[in-house]
Structures are given as structure tokens and as C-alpha cells.
Design an enzyme around this catalytic site. Structure first.
Site, mmCIF file in Angstrom:
data_model
loop_
_atom_site.group_PDB
_atom_site.id
_atom_site.type_symbol
_atom_site.label_atom_id
_atom_site.label_comp_id
_atom_site.label_asym_id
_atom_site.label_seq_id
_atom_site.Cartn_x
_atom_site.Cartn_y
_atom_site.Cartn_z
ATOM 1 N N ARG A 1 -7.938 -4.454 -3.126
ATOM 2 C CA ARG A 1 -7.281 -3.163 -4.142
ATOM 3 C C ARG A 1 -8.249 -3.106 -5.068
ATOM 4 O O ARG A 1 -8.173 -3.630 -6.133
ATOM 5 C CB ARG A 1 -5.755 -3.391 -4.686
ATOM 6 C CG ARG A 1 -4.938 -3.644 -3.444
ATOM 7 C CD ARG A 1 -3.488 -3.973 -3.859
ATOM 8 N NE ARG A 1 -2.699 -4.536 -2.771
ATOM 9 C CZ ARG A 1 -2.271 -3.781 -1.872
ATOM 10 N NH1 ARG A 1 -2.307 -2.650 -1.689
ATOM 11 N NH2 ARG A 1 -1.477 -4.477 -0.755
ATOM 12 N N CYS B 1 0.810 -1.202 -0.161
ATOM 13 C CA CYS B 1 -0.025 0.010 -0.083
ATOM 14 C C CYS B 1 0.793 1.266 -0.169
ATOM 15 O O CYS B 1 0.702 2.482 -0.746
ATOM 16 C CB CYS B 1 -0.826 0.124 1.268
ATOM 17 S SG CYS B 1 -2.094 -1.397 1.528
HETATM 18 C C1 BEZ Z 1 0.599 -4.663 1.771
HETATM 19 O O1 BEZ Z 1 1.723 -4.773 2.084
HETATM 20 O O2 BEZ Z 1 -0.078 -3.503 1.438
HETATM 21 C C2 BEZ Z 1 -0.283 -5.583 2.175
HETATM 22 C C3 BEZ Z 1 0.128 -6.986 1.897
HETATM 23 C C4 BEZ Z 1 -0.809 -7.959 2.408
HETATM 24 C C5 BEZ Z 1 -1.931 -7.763 2.710
HETATM 25 C C6 BEZ Z 1 -2.326 -6.490 3.019
HETATM 26 C C7 BEZ Z 1 -1.526 -5.468 2.976
#
Ligand code: BEZ
Length: 241
Positions: free
Chosen positions: A140, A57
Site C-alpha cells: 500500500r 482494499c
Molecule cells: C486486503 O484485505 O486488502 C488484503 C489483505 C492481505 C493481503 C492482501 C490484501
């Protein structure tokens, strides 16, 4: 109880392409918003991310921040959302600006609104909670909403996969081009490449297209016709300087 929760989760219909964007009021890092009425006359990319202070993110927010002006030139505003509170959002955006480096980006300031949605009200309205992936974090999602508040495209990615921003921008420009010039765009289209002329709606038009020698429209068969559309003309129509 589990069955009841599952039933409730499925009782809110997922918004679809062509639907009016569901309305909501929200608190954001840039003040309160009324959606989509505050954005009338503009395209909006409304996107969700799973959580603040997570690495994928963070890389996405830095990339959106870098591209914000580029989207604004295409009359498109960005609005983010996650199931986190306002103070978490503020702390995360401050950390991104103060500490995080990614590719050629650093000191990135996120100036577009990030919605606090701790109650999941907005995420549920937009089908951003997909329980098979996570019951507590939004996937997402990317909603493209046009200047009349209509959902024009939706892309979903799972939690582990960072979005492709070239594709998000390409899709926006392609939809604006389709609206402006009454054409469609073929696979992998980029401005300057030939566009698709809508299929003939009658036998007479199909004949005319196949027999036409004016060279403006090229048909390899009656249903597969393309024409040139100059890159400058496309960008002149969709970008504001
Ligand atoms: C992230 O790195 O943004 C992420 C990865 C796995 C689950 C939720 C967020």
C-alpha cells in the site's frame, strides 16, 4: 535463477522524495493516461493496493471515493493501481457500488482512475513491489506528487494495514501550506495551529529573532521559532471553492 530475479528487482532504483515522478502511459478504468503530464498543475496522490476483491482494499477504495471531492477542493487528484487487469478492476468497482457497505458508506462510486498493471511495469518503476512483503502484489504505497511532477512525500503500509486517510489529507494540506507560506509544520500540525519559521541562517538573524519584541515570531531558542497562521488564511490559500 532466483538470484538473477532478485538482482533485477533491485536494479530499478526506488523513487525518492525530490525526484521527478517516473513517467508512464497506462490503461485505467477512466481511459488511458499519460503520467504525470496529464496532471500538470495539480497535486496527485498515486497509490497502490495489493489486489481487487480483497477486504482491506475495498474499505480503502470506499474511503477514497468518499473523500475524492475533498481532495479535489485541495487541487489534488487520486489515481489508484494494482497488479490486476482492467476487467477485474471494472467488476470489483461495480461490486463495491452495488453490494458493499462499510461504516456509513454504501453505493460508493469510484470515479477516479484505477490503473491496470498486470505487467507490473508501473509498480516496479515506483518501488511498489517489495518482495519481502509480496512478490506478486503491490504494497500500500502513497506517492504525493506536486503540480510540477515532483515526488514530495511517500508513505508505505504493509498488506494487512489499511491506510489512515486523515493523515493522508493532513500531509497534503501541510505540504501545500509549507509551499504557500514558506514555513514548516510541527508534529501533528493541523490548520490553525502555530507553524515553524525556518531556522535562522546566520548569527545576525539568530540574534534578531531572540531580541525581536514585535511579537510576530516567538522563539523559545534561536533555532525554535513559531508564528501564528490563521486557519482561514491557510484554507483560503489551499482550498478551491
Ligand atoms: C486486503 O484485505 O486488502 C488484503 C489483505 C492481505 C493481503 C492482501 C490484501
Amino acid at each position: 535463477m532466483e538470484a538473477l530475479l532478485e538482482k533485477q528487482e533491485h536494479s530499478i532504483p526506488m523513487p525518492r522524495i525530490g525526484d521527478k515522478a517516473p513517467k508512464f502511459q497506462a490503461v485505467t478504468t477512466q481511459g488511458d493516461i499519460n503520467f504525470p503530464s496529464d496532471y500538470k498543475g495539480k497535486w496527485v496522490i498515486l497509490f497502490s493496493h495489493p489486489a481487487d476483491f480483497t477486504p482491506v482494499c475495498t474499505s480503502e477504495f470506499m474511503t477514497f471515493a468518499k473523500l475524492e471531492d475533498k481532495f479535489a477542493k485541495a487541487n489534488c487528484m487520486l489515481v489508484g493501481l494494482s497488479i490486476d487487469g482492467l476487467y477485474s478492476h471494472i467488476a470489483w468497482l461495480r461490486t463495491i457500488k452495488d453490494k458493499i457497505k462499510f461504516k456509513d458508506m454504501k453505493n460508493m462510486e469510484v470515479r477516479f482512475p484505477l490503473i491496470e498493471d498486470i505487467t507490473m511495469e508501473v509498480a516496479k518503476k515506483y518501488g511498489m513491489i517489495q518482495p519481502g512483503e509480496s512478490k506478486t502484489q503491490a504494497v500500500r504505497a502513497v506517492f504525493f506528487i506536486d503540480p510540477d511532477g515532483i515526488i514530495r512525500a511517500i508513505i508505505y503500509y504493509p498488506l494487512s494495514l489499511g491506510r489512515n486517510f486523515d493523515e493522508i489529507y493532513r500531509a497534503l494540506i501541510a505540504m501545500q501550506t509549507a509551499d504557500e507560506f514558506s514555513v514548516a509544520t510541527p508534529a501533528d500540525w493541523q490548520p490553525g495551529e502555530d507553524v515553524i519559521v525556518p531556522p535562522a541562517g546566520s548569527c545576525g538573524t539568530a540574534n534578531d529573532r531572540m531580541e525581536s519584541t514585535n511579537g510576530e515570531i516567538e522563539c523559545t531558542d534561536w533555532f525554535f521559532c513559531t508564528k501564528k497562521l490563521d486557519k482561514k488564511e491557510v484554507l483560503g490559500a489551499v482550498l478551491k471553492e
